[in-house]
Scaffold this motif. Structure first.
Motif: not given
Length: 96
Positions: A45-56
């Motif tokens: 979830a953390g790395r996904t948040a970085e990729l889609v530019h949103c909060h975890r």
């Protein structure tokens, strides 16, 4: 496999993404982006948040919405192989 068996590819897409693809584009697009990133990051979830530019927490909320829309629990921490194949099949078959 997906190219040689388009029927199987279509079934995977219908089974794993069918109801998600029926959503209006404004709702579907961020969910699909999140799903693609979540699979790419092996369920982080953390790395996904970085990729889609949103909060975890936004990612976690979207995963719950994705689970509701698809009928598949995506919050278990493992990425189902069938989901990975369904996403690849959608790319091969096209978004339609």
């Amino acid at each position: 496999m997906l190219v040689q068996s388009p029927e199987l590819a279509q079934q995977l897409v219908r089974t794993w993404l069918g109801s998600l693809l029926d959503l209006p584009d404004a709702e579907r697009a961020p969910l699909m982006d999140t799903l693609e990133a979540w699979v790419e990051t092996s369920g982080s979830a953390g790395r996904t948040a970085e990729l889609v530019h949103c909060h975890r927490n936004t990612v976690l909320n979207r995963l719950r919405r994705l689970s509701d829309a698809t009928g598949h629990d995506l919050t278990t921490g493992t990425t189902p192989v069938e989901l990975v194949l369904a996403l690849r099949a959608r790319r091969v078959l096209g978004p339609g």
